[in-house]
Write a protein that holds these residues in place. Structure first.
Motif, PDB file in Angstrom:
ATOM      1  N   SER A 152      13.064   4.744 -11.107  1.00 16.59           N
ATOM      2  CA  SER A 152      11.756   4.968 -10.501  1.00 16.59           C
ATOM      3  C   SER A 152      10.790   5.613 -11.485  1.00 16.59           C
ATOM      4  O   SER A 152       9.604   5.273 -11.501  1.00 16.59           O
ATOM      5  CB  SER A 152      11.885   5.815  -9.238  1.00 16.59           C
ATOM      6  OG  SER A 152      12.357   7.105  -9.551  1.00 16.59           O
ATOM      7  N   ALA A 153      11.269   6.525 -12.327  1.00 15.63           N
ATOM      8  CA  ALA A 153      10.382   7.139 -13.320  1.00 15.63           C
ATOM      9  C   ALA A 153       9.910   6.107 -14.341  1.00 15.63           C
ATOM     10  O   ALA A 153       8.719   6.076 -14.695  1.00 15.63           O
ATOM     11  CB  ALA A 153      11.098   8.292 -14.020  1.00 15.63           C
ATOM     12  N   MET A 154      10.811   5.261 -14.786  1.00 16.88           N
ATOM     13  CA  MET A 154      10.421   4.224 -15.755  1.00 16.88           C
ATOM     14  C   MET A 154       9.515   3.173 -15.101  1.00 16.88           C
ATOM     15  O   MET A 154       8.558   2.710 -15.717  1.00 16.88           O
ATOM     16  CB  MET A 154      11.654   3.542 -16.344  1.00 16.88           C
ATOM     17  CG  MET A 154      12.486   4.438 -17.194  1.00 16.88           C
ATOM     18  SD  MET A 154      11.495   5.060 -18.560  1.00 16.88           S
ATOM     19  CE  MET A 154      12.511   6.396 -19.076  1.00 16.88           C
ATOM     20  N   ALA A 155       9.814   2.799 -13.858  1.00 15.06           N
ATOM     21  CA  ALA A 155       8.959   1.834 -13.160  1.00 15.06           C
ATOM     22  C   ALA A 155       7.559   2.405 -12.961  1.00 15.06           C
ATOM     23  O   ALA A 155       6.566   1.701 -13.140  1.00 15.06           O
ATOM     24  CB  ALA A 155       9.576   1.459 -11.815  1.00 15.06           C
ATOM     25  N   GLY A 156       7.479   3.683 -12.612  1.00 11.95           N
ATOM     26  CA  GLY A 156       6.173   4.324 -12.475  1.00 11.95           C
ATOM     27  C   GLY A 156       5.422   4.349 -13.787  1.00 11.95           C
ATOM     28  O   GLY A 156       4.209   4.120 -13.828  1.00 11.95           O
ATOM     29  N   GLY A 157       6.125   4.607 -14.886  1.00 11.33           N
ATOM     30  CA  GLY A 157       5.491   4.591 -16.202  1.00 11.33           C
ATOM     31  C   GLY A 157       4.977   3.210 -16.571  1.00 11.33           C
ATOM     32  O   GLY A 157       3.870   3.064 -17.102  1.00 11.33           O
ATOM     33  N   VAL A 158       5.761   2.189 -16.273  1.00 11.33           N
ATOM     34  CA  VAL A 158       5.335   0.817 -16.570  1.00 11.33           C
ATOM     35  C   VAL A 158       4.123   0.440 -15.720  1.00 11.33           C
ATOM     36  O   VAL A 158       3.161  -0.169 -16.217  1.00 11.33           O
ATOM     37  CB  VAL A 158       6.505  -0.175 -16.349  1.00 11.33           C
ATOM     38  CG1 VAL A 158       6.030  -1.611 -16.348  1.00 11.33           C
ATOM     39  CG2 VAL A 158       7.571   0.041 -17.402  1.00 11.33           C
ATOM     40  N   ILE A 159       4.144   0.810 -14.437  1.00 13.51           N
ATOM     41  CA  ILE A 159       3.000   0.516 -13.567  1.00 13.51           C
ATOM     42  C   ILE A 159       1.753   1.219 -14.082  1.00 13.51           C
ATOM     43  O   ILE A 159       0.663   0.624 -14.136  1.00 13.51           O
ATOM     44  CB  ILE A 159       3.313   0.921 -12.112  1.00 13.51           C
ATOM     45  CG1 ILE A 159       4.370  -0.003 -11.527  1.00 13.51           C
ATOM     46  CG2 ILE A 159       2.059   0.897 -11.252  1.00 13.51           C
ATOM     47  CD1 ILE A 159       4.936   0.464 -10.209  1.00 13.51           C
ATOM     48  N   LEU A 160       1.886   2.473 -14.487  1.00 13.88           N
ATOM     49  CA  LEU A 160       0.743   3.201 -15.044  1.00 13.88           C
ATOM     50  C   LEU A 160       0.248   2.559 -16.336  1.00 13.88           C
ATOM     51  O   LEU A 160      -0.972   2.435 -16.542  1.00 13.88           O
ATOM     52  CB  LEU A 160       1.110   4.658 -15.298  1.00 13.88           C
ATOM     53  CG  LEU A 160       1.016   5.593 -14.109  1.00 13.88           C
ATOM     54  CD1 LEU A 160       1.563   6.963 -14.472  1.00 13.88           C
ATOM     55  CD2 LEU A 160      -0.415   5.723 -13.646  1.00 13.88           C
TER      56      LEU A 160
ATOM     57  N   LEU B  75       3.977  -3.717  -3.159  1.00 13.46           N
ATOM     58  CA  LEU B  75       3.994  -5.119  -2.735  1.00 13.46           C
ATOM     59  C   LEU B  75       2.840  -5.432  -1.780  1.00 13.46           C
ATOM     60  O   LEU B  75       2.307  -6.540  -1.799  1.00 13.46           O
ATOM     61  CB  LEU B  75       5.340  -5.447  -2.102  1.00 13.46           C
ATOM     62  CG  LEU B  75       6.535  -5.422  -3.053  1.00 13.46           C
ATOM     63  CD1 LEU B  75       7.828  -5.621  -2.289  1.00 13.46           C
ATOM     64  CD2 LEU B  75       6.385  -6.449  -4.151  1.00 13.46           C
ATOM     65  N   SER B  76       2.436  -4.471  -0.969  1.00 13.70           N
ATOM     66  CA  SER B  76       1.317  -4.670  -0.062  1.00 13.70           C
ATOM     67  C   SER B  76       0.013  -4.863  -0.819  1.00 13.70           C
ATOM     68  O   SER B  76      -0.841  -5.660  -0.413  1.00 13.70           O
ATOM     69  CB  SER B  76       1.183  -3.489   0.896  1.00 13.70           C
ATOM     70  OG  SER B  76       2.326  -3.378   1.693  1.00 13.70           O
ATOM     71  N   CYS B  77      -0.154  -4.137  -1.917  1.00 10.70           N
ATOM     72  CA  CYS B  77      -1.345  -4.341  -2.757  1.00 10.70           C
ATOM     73  C   CYS B  77      -1.368  -5.767  -3.295  1.00 10.70           C
ATOM     74  O   CYS B  77      -2.423  -6.417  -3.313  1.00 10.70           O
ATOM     75  CB  CYS B  77      -1.362  -3.348  -3.917  1.00 10.70           C
ATOM     76  SG  CYS B  77      -1.729  -1.671  -3.447  1.00 10.70           S
ATOM     77  N   GLY B  78      -0.217  -6.239  -3.729  1.00  3.34           N
ATOM     78  CA  GLY B  78      -0.136  -7.610  -4.222  1.00  3.34           C
ATOM     79  C   GLY B  78      -0.428  -8.637  -3.143  1.00  3.34           C
ATOM     80  O   GLY B  78      -1.118  -9.627  -3.387  1.00  3.34           O
TER      81      GLY B  78
ATOM     82  N   THR C 265      -7.043  -0.684  -8.868  1.00  2.00           N
ATOM     83  CA  THR C 265      -6.782   0.182 -10.019  1.00  2.00           C
ATOM     84  C   THR C 265      -6.439   1.590  -9.566  1.00  2.00           C
ATOM     85  O   THR C 265      -5.481   2.205 -10.051  1.00  2.00           O
ATOM     86  CB  THR C 265      -7.994   0.197 -10.963  1.00  2.00           C
ATOM     87  OG1 THR C 265      -8.272  -1.138 -11.398  1.00  2.00           O
ATOM     88  CG2 THR C 265      -7.748   1.073 -12.168  1.00  2.00           C
ATOM     89  N   ILE C 266      -7.185   2.104  -8.613  1.00  2.49           N
ATOM     90  CA  ILE C 266      -6.926   3.447  -8.088  1.00  2.49           C
ATOM     91  C   ILE C 266      -5.575   3.486  -7.370  1.00  2.49           C
ATOM     92  O   ILE C 266      -4.771   4.401  -7.581  1.00  2.49           O
ATOM     93  CB  ILE C 266      -8.074   3.896  -7.159  1.00  2.49           C
ATOM     94  CG1 ILE C 266      -9.354   4.094  -7.960  1.00  2.49           C
ATOM     95  CG2 ILE C 266      -7.709   5.176  -6.418  1.00  2.49           C
ATOM     96  CD1 ILE C 266     -10.602   4.262  -7.109  1.00  2.49           C
ATOM     97  N   LEU C 267      -5.316   2.492  -6.513  1.00  3.87           N
ATOM     98  CA  LEU C 267      -4.044   2.456  -5.789  1.00  3.87           C
ATOM     99  C   LEU C 267      -2.844   2.313  -6.723  1.00  3.87           C
ATOM    100  O   LEU C 267      -1.816   2.958  -6.512  1.00  3.87           O
ATOM    101  CB  LEU C 267      -4.048   1.326  -4.767  1.00  3.87           C
ATOM    102  CG  LEU C 267      -4.791   1.590  -3.469  1.00  3.87           C
ATOM    103  CD1 LEU C 267      -4.804   0.340  -2.604  1.00  3.87           C
ATOM    104  CD2 LEU C 267      -4.162   2.732  -2.715  1.00  3.87           C
ATOM    105  N   LEU C 268      -2.965   1.493  -7.755  1.00  2.00           N
ATOM    106  CA  LEU C 268      -1.853   1.338  -8.691  1.00  2.00           C
ATOM    107  C   LEU C 268      -1.601   2.624  -9.472  1.00  2.00           C
ATOM    108  O   LEU C 268      -0.446   2.950  -9.769  1.00  2.00           O
ATOM    109  CB  LEU C 268      -2.106   0.173  -9.641  1.00  2.00           C
ATOM    110  CG  LEU C 268      -1.911  -1.209  -9.035  1.00  2.00           C
ATOM    111  CD1 LEU C 268      -2.279  -2.288 -10.043  1.00  2.00           C
ATOM    112  CD2 LEU C 268      -0.486  -1.394  -8.569  1.00  2.00           C
ATOM    113  N   ALA C 269      -2.656   3.358  -9.790  1.00  4.53           N
ATOM    114  CA  ALA C 269      -2.458   4.647 -10.462  1.00  4.53           C
ATOM    115  C   ALA C 269      -1.725   5.621  -9.538  1.00  4.53           C
ATOM    116  O   ALA C 269      -0.798   6.324  -9.961  1.00  4.53           O
ATOM    117  CB  ALA C 269      -3.797   5.224 -10.903  1.00  4.53           C
ATOM    118  N   VAL C 270      -2.117   5.649  -8.270  1.00  5.54           N
ATOM    119  CA  VAL C 270      -1.441   6.526  -7.304  1.00  5.54           C
ATOM    120  C   VAL C 270       0.013   6.109  -7.115  1.00  5.54           C
ATOM    121  O   VAL C 270       0.926   6.947  -7.093  1.00  5.54           O
ATOM    122  CB  VAL C 270      -2.205   6.530  -5.955  1.00  5.54           C
ATOM    123  CG1 VAL C 270      -1.403   7.194  -4.858  1.00  5.54           C
ATOM    124  CG2 VAL C 270      -3.558   7.209  -6.113  1.00  5.54           C
ATOM    125  N   ILE C 271       0.257   4.810  -7.012  1.00  3.91           N
ATOM    126  CA  ILE C 271       1.619   4.309  -6.837  1.00  3.91           C
ATOM    127  C   ILE C 271       2.469   4.629  -8.060  1.00  3.91           C
ATOM    128  O   ILE C 271       3.623   5.053  -7.940  1.00  3.91           O
ATOM    129  CB  ILE C 271       1.595   2.795  -6.541  1.00  3.91           C
ATOM    130  CG1 ILE C 271       1.058   2.545  -5.131  1.00  3.91           C
ATOM    131  CG2 ILE C 271       2.979   2.171  -6.704  1.00  3.91           C
ATOM    132  CD1 ILE C 271       0.754   1.099  -4.835  1.00  3.91           C
TER     133      ILE C 271
END
Length: 184
Positions: free
Chosen positions: A118-126, A53-56, A27-33
């Motif tokens: 990248s901005a939209m992907a970051g938003g979706v990941i968050l 991908l490494s987290c996965g 959870t912490i790593l995905l927020a940072v990513i």
């Protein structure tokens, strides 16, 4: 507060390699990513994608080791070994894809699309990270993700001209020497 679902595992005084601990770290790593994707995606896209991908891969390694043994030390060893091999293969694939993109004619098109992507992907990941691991509310997760994606896209567009293109030794050797008149 019933929507708040983040659980912090308690220290039991022994090896604490459990699913709860890995969910907290993920959870912490995905927020940072997600934040890195929002604000620095145009610079570090390949690196941040490799981190994601490494987290996965590590999660898959843990799930595999969980089915193999109940011994926590062995589970830690097996999941780390699987993750190491998987990350090495991911890095190799990343180098190959980077080489192919550098040689292709679509590189300029991809560079133009990378900031909004990248901005939209970051938003979706968050949003997914917040909804699945921190606070179970679609409007809250969507609002936070939209705020980060919008702010990140603005920052990336402002800073896109400041990007430094690094040269390899091969690129430096191929450069033409400056004339003496240009040096002055």
């Amino acid at each position: 507060m019933e929507n708040f679902i983040l659980r912090i595992p308690e220290w039991q005084g022994e090896l604490a390699f459990s699913r709860d601990l890995l969910v907290l770290i993920a959870t912490i790593l995905l927020a940072v990513i997600g934040i890195l994707f929002c604000f620095s995606g145009y610079k570090y896209f390949q690196t941040v994608m490799l981190m994601l991908l490494s987290c996965g891969v590590y999660c898959l390694g843990y799930l595999t080791s969980e089915k193999m043994t109940q011994n926590l030390v062995l589970r830690l060893f097996v999941s780390t070994l699987i993750a190491f091999i998987g990350i090495c293969l991911l890095y190799f694939a990343s180098v190959l894809v980077g080489f192919m993109v550098d040689r292709s004619k679509t590189k300029n098109f991809l560079l133009k699309c990378i900031i909004p992507f990248s901005a939209m992907a970051g938003g979706v990941i968050l949003a997914v990270d917040i909804y699945s691991g921190i606070y179970r509310s679609v409007p809250v997760a969507g609002l936070i993700a939209a705020a980060f994606a919008g702010a990140g896209m603005t920052v990336q567009y402002k800073n896109r001209k400041k990007q430094i293109n690094f040269k390899t030794y091969d690129d430096l050797l191929k450069l033409q020497p400056l004339d003496t008149e240009e040096q002055a």
